[in-house]
Design a protein around this motif. Structure first.
Motif, PDB file in Angstrom:
ATOM      1  N   SER A  34       0.599  41.761  38.968  1.00 20.10           N
ATOM      2  CA  SER A  34       0.791  43.183  39.207  1.00 20.10           C
ATOM      3  C   SER A  34       1.862  43.664  38.233  1.00 20.10           C
ATOM      4  O   SER A  34       2.958  43.106  38.197  1.00 20.10           O
ATOM      5  CB  SER A  34       1.237  43.434  40.645  1.00 20.10           C
ATOM      6  N   VAL A  35       1.524  44.671  37.415  1.00 19.73           N
ATOM      7  CA  VAL A  35       2.444  45.174  36.396  1.00 19.73           C
ATOM      8  C   VAL A  35       2.618  46.676  36.583  1.00 19.73           C
ATOM      9  O   VAL A  35       1.636  47.405  36.740  1.00 19.73           O
ATOM     10  CB  VAL A  35       1.913  44.888  34.970  1.00 19.73           C
ATOM     11  N   ASN A  36       3.873  47.144  36.581  1.00 17.17           N
ATOM     12  CA  ASN A  36       4.204  48.570  36.697  1.00 17.17           C
ATOM     13  C   ASN A  36       4.916  49.022  35.430  1.00 17.17           C
ATOM     14  O   ASN A  36       5.852  48.369  34.974  1.00 17.17           O
ATOM     15  CB  ASN A  36       5.135  48.817  37.889  1.00 17.17           C
ATOM     16  N   PHE A  37       4.485  50.137  34.900  1.00 18.36           N
ATOM     17  CA  PHE A  37       5.124  50.731  33.732  1.00 18.36           C
ATOM     18  C   PHE A  37       5.843  51.991  34.181  1.00 18.36           C
ATOM     19  O   PHE A  37       5.316  52.745  35.001  1.00 18.36           O
ATOM     20  CB  PHE A  37       4.087  51.092  32.665  1.00 18.36           C
ATOM     21  N   GLY A  38       7.037  52.218  33.652  1.00 22.30           N
ATOM     22  CA  GLY A  38       7.780  53.412  34.034  1.00 22.30           C
ATOM     23  C   GLY A  38       8.927  53.675  33.086  1.00 22.30           C
ATOM     24  O   GLY A  38       9.132  52.977  32.086  1.00 22.30           O
ATOM     25  N   VAL A  39       9.690  54.713  33.423  1.00 20.84           N
ATOM     26  CA  VAL A  39      10.879  55.093  32.658  1.00 20.84           C
ATOM     27  C   VAL A  39      12.047  55.099  33.646  1.00 20.84           C
ATOM     28  O   VAL A  39      11.952  55.696  34.719  1.00 20.84           O
ATOM     29  CB  VAL A  39      10.701  56.488  32.012  1.00 20.84           C
ATOM     30  N   ASP A  40      13.138  54.417  33.287  1.00 20.95           N
ATOM     31  CA  ASP A  40      14.283  54.357  34.200  1.00 20.95           C
ATOM     32  C   ASP A  40      15.196  55.568  34.013  1.00 20.95           C
ATOM     33  O   ASP A  40      14.915  56.468  33.215  1.00 20.95           O
ATOM     34  CB  ASP A  40      15.038  53.038  34.043  1.00 20.95           C
ATOM     35  N   GLU A  41      16.321  55.572  34.739  1.00 23.01           N
ATOM     36  CA  GLU A  41      17.242  56.709  34.700  1.00 23.01           C
ATOM     37  C   GLU A  41      17.954  56.860  33.360  1.00 23.01           C
ATOM     38  O   GLU A  41      18.486  57.919  33.039  1.00 23.01           O
ATOM     39  CB  GLU A  41      18.267  56.611  35.836  1.00 23.01           C
ATOM     40  N   LEU A  42      17.943  55.804  32.529  1.00 24.53           N
ATOM     41  CA  LEU A  42      18.531  55.882  31.191  1.00 24.53           C
ATOM     42  C   LEU A  42      17.525  56.348  30.143  1.00 24.53           C
ATOM     43  O   LEU A  42      17.869  56.484  28.975  1.00 24.53           O
ATOM     44  CB  LEU A  42      19.080  54.513  30.776  1.00 24.53           C
ATOM     45  N   GLY A  43      16.288  56.545  30.573  1.00 25.94           N
ATOM     46  CA  GLY A  43      15.242  56.958  29.647  1.00 25.94           C
ATOM     47  C   GLY A  43      14.566  55.806  28.938  1.00 25.94           C
ATOM     48  O   GLY A  43      13.794  56.015  28.005  1.00 25.94           O
ATOM     49  N   LEU A  44      14.856  54.586  29.374  1.00 25.36           N
ATOM     50  CA  LEU A  44      14.236  53.408  28.772  1.00 25.36           C
ATOM     51  C   LEU A  44      12.873  53.135  29.401  1.00 25.36           C
ATOM     52  O   LEU A  44      12.704  53.253  30.613  1.00 25.36           O
ATOM     53  CB  LEU A  44      15.121  52.174  28.963  1.00 25.36           C
ATOM     54  N   VAL A  45      11.923  52.742  28.579  1.00 21.45           N
ATOM     55  CA  VAL A  45      10.619  52.312  29.075  1.00 21.45           C
ATOM     56  C   VAL A  45      10.801  50.920  29.672  1.00 21.45           C
ATOM     57  O   VAL A  45      11.414  50.043  29.054  1.00 21.45           O
ATOM     58  CB  VAL A  45       9.580  52.289  27.936  1.00 21.45           C
TER      59      VAL A  45
ATOM     60  N   PHE B 126      11.089  43.869  31.804  1.00 19.20           N
ATOM     61  CA  PHE B 126      11.253  43.954  30.357  1.00 19.20           C
ATOM     62  C   PHE B 126      11.379  45.405  29.914  1.00 19.20           C
ATOM     63  O   PHE B 126      10.918  46.312  30.591  1.00 19.20           O
ATOM     64  CB  PHE B 126      10.034  43.355  29.634  1.00 19.20           C
ATOM     65  N   SER B 127      11.964  45.564  28.754  1.00 20.17           N
ATOM     66  CA  SER B 127      11.980  46.848  28.077  1.00 20.17           C
ATOM     67  C   SER B 127      11.565  46.582  26.633  1.00 20.17           C
ATOM     68  O   SER B 127      12.136  45.707  25.981  1.00 20.17           O
ATOM     69  CB  SER B 127      13.369  47.481  28.123  1.00 20.17           C
ATOM     70  N   PRO B 128      10.562  47.292  26.137  1.00 20.57           N
ATOM     71  CA  PRO B 128      10.090  47.033  24.776  1.00 20.57           C
ATOM     72  C   PRO B 128      11.083  47.526  23.729  1.00 20.57           C
ATOM     73  O   PRO B 128      11.722  48.564  23.902  1.00 20.57           O
ATOM     74  CB  PRO B 128       8.774  47.804  24.698  1.00 20.57           C
ATOM     75  N   VAL B 129      11.208  46.740  22.653  1.00 16.70           N
ATOM     76  CA  VAL B 129      12.082  47.096  21.538  1.00 16.70           C
ATOM     77  C   VAL B 129      11.327  46.894  20.230  1.00 16.70           C
ATOM     78  O   VAL B 129      10.383  46.121  20.162  1.00 16.70           O
ATOM     79  CB  VAL B 129      13.379  46.261  21.528  1.00 16.70           C
ATOM     80  N   LYS B 130      11.782  47.603  19.200  1.00 18.04           N
ATOM     81  CA  LYS B 130      11.116  47.500  17.899  1.00 18.04           C
ATOM     82  C   LYS B 130      11.691  46.379  17.049  1.00 18.04           C
ATOM     83  O   LYS B 130      11.015  45.832  16.197  1.00 18.04           O
ATOM     84  CB  LYS B 130      11.212  48.831  17.164  1.00 18.04           C
ATOM     85  N   ASN B 131      12.967  46.031  17.270  1.00 17.11           N
ATOM     86  CA  ASN B 131      13.587  44.959  16.487  1.00 17.11           C
ATOM     87  C   ASN B 131      14.737  44.333  17.283  1.00 17.11           C
ATOM     88  O   ASN B 131      15.077  44.785  18.373  1.00 17.11           O
ATOM     89  CB  ASN B 131      14.089  45.487  15.132  1.00 17.11           C
ATOM     90  N   GLN B 132      15.331  43.301  16.708  1.00 12.28           N
ATOM     91  CA  GLN B 132      16.382  42.548  17.394  1.00 12.28           C
ATOM     92  C   GLN B 132      17.647  43.381  17.593  1.00 12.28           C
ATOM     93  O   GLN B 132      18.351  43.211  18.583  1.00 12.28           O
ATOM     94  CB  GLN B 132      16.697  41.279  16.596  1.00 12.28           C
TER      95      GLN B 132
ATOM     96  N   LYS C 283       2.822  54.823  26.230  1.00 12.95           N
ATOM     97  CA  LYS C 283       1.796  55.667  26.858  1.00 12.95           C
ATOM     98  C   LYS C 283       1.629  55.304  28.326  1.00 12.95           C
ATOM     99  O   LYS C 283       1.467  56.171  29.185  1.00 12.95           O
ATOM    100  CB  LYS C 283       0.458  55.516  26.137  1.00 12.95           C
ATOM    101  N   SER C 284       1.679  54.027  28.626  1.00 12.49           N
ATOM    102  CA  SER C 284       1.526  53.566  30.015  1.00 12.49           C
ATOM    103  C   SER C 284       2.691  54.023  30.878  1.00 12.49           C
ATOM    104  O   SER C 284       2.514  54.371  32.052  1.00 12.49           O
ATOM    105  CB  SER C 284       1.411  52.043  30.049  1.00 12.49           C
ATOM    106  N   ALA C 285       3.899  54.029  30.321  1.00 12.35           N
ATOM    107  CA  ALA C 285       5.082  54.463  31.070  1.00 12.35           C
ATOM    108  C   ALA C 285       5.030  55.957  31.355  1.00 12.35           C
ATOM    109  O   ALA C 285       5.443  56.401  32.431  1.00 12.35           O
ATOM    110  CB  ALA C 285       6.348  54.111  30.312  1.00 12.35           C
ATOM    111  N   GLN C 286       4.531  56.754  30.416  1.00  8.99           N
ATOM    112  CA  GLN C 286       4.413  58.198  30.643  1.00  8.99           C
ATOM    113  C   GLN C 286       3.450  58.482  31.786  1.00  8.99           C
ATOM    114  O   GLN C 286       3.654  59.419  32.564  1.00  8.99           O
ATOM    115  CB  GLN C 286       3.929  58.892  29.366  1.00  8.99           C
TER     116      GLN C 286
END
Length: 170
Positions: free
Chosen positions: A48-59, A90-96, A14-17
């Motif tokens: 200072s923290v920035n949330f976003g989406v990169d060119e690959l669509g990763l948060v 960082f990029s958040p992931v659901k599992n290893q 939500k923060s990245a959107q």
């Protein structure tokens, strides 16, 4: 701009959107592992923290911060002041398994059971990594005894080879 207390956990998607930018602080008194590693710390760590989406669509979660701390010198055991500066991406992931698919320029951070990231723990981990491996004063400022030698090996005296006796047996 006000310096606000940052949320402990946050939903990265939500923060990245919203392309959220968080400038604020965390109370160091809530970071027990860091307090154990340092002689003393400033009361707050500015982050200072920035949330976003990169060119690959990763948060992505990018950030930086700094904290003034006092560490024990490993030469003289006296405390010395230093600043721990850190940056992270960082990029958040659901599992290893998902972490293995990330590009090498991102570190993986696992989401908790609510799909959120613990920002305070992330910052504490980065601060612990920023502590020097061997904390010490500069040589000129160190209180260590003058007769101690650092970084130089004494000259070796030539010792007789114990196997020279076997040569005489031939």
């Amino acid at each position: 701009m006000q310096n606000l207390k940052l949320p402990i956990t946050i939903d990265p998607y939500k923060s990245a959107q919203r392309r959220l930018v968080c400038d604020g602080f965390f109370e160091v008194s809530e970071m027990n592992r860091l307090l154990e590693a340092c002689e003393s710390c400033a009361q707050q760590v500015n982050v200072s923290v920035n949330f976003g989406v990169d060119e690959l669509g990763l948060v992505v979660i990018n950030g930086q911060g700094s904290l003034n701390v006092s560490l024990a010198c490993q030469r003289c055991t006296e405390p010395f002041e230093t600043t721990l500066d850190f940056e992270f991406s960082f990029s958040p992931v659901k599992n290893q398994d998902a972490a293995e698919d990330l590009p090498s320029y991102y570190d993986a951070i696992e989401l908790d059971e609510n799909g959120e990231v613990d920002l305070r723990e992330l910052v504490e981990n980065e601060l612990l990594l920023a502590i020097p491996l061997i904390p010490r004063h500069e040589l000129e400022q160190c209180q260590s005894p003058a007769d101690s030698v650092w970084g130089q090996l004494p000259e070796e005296h030539e010792k007789p080879n114990p196997f020279d006796v076997l040569k005489k047996l031939k």
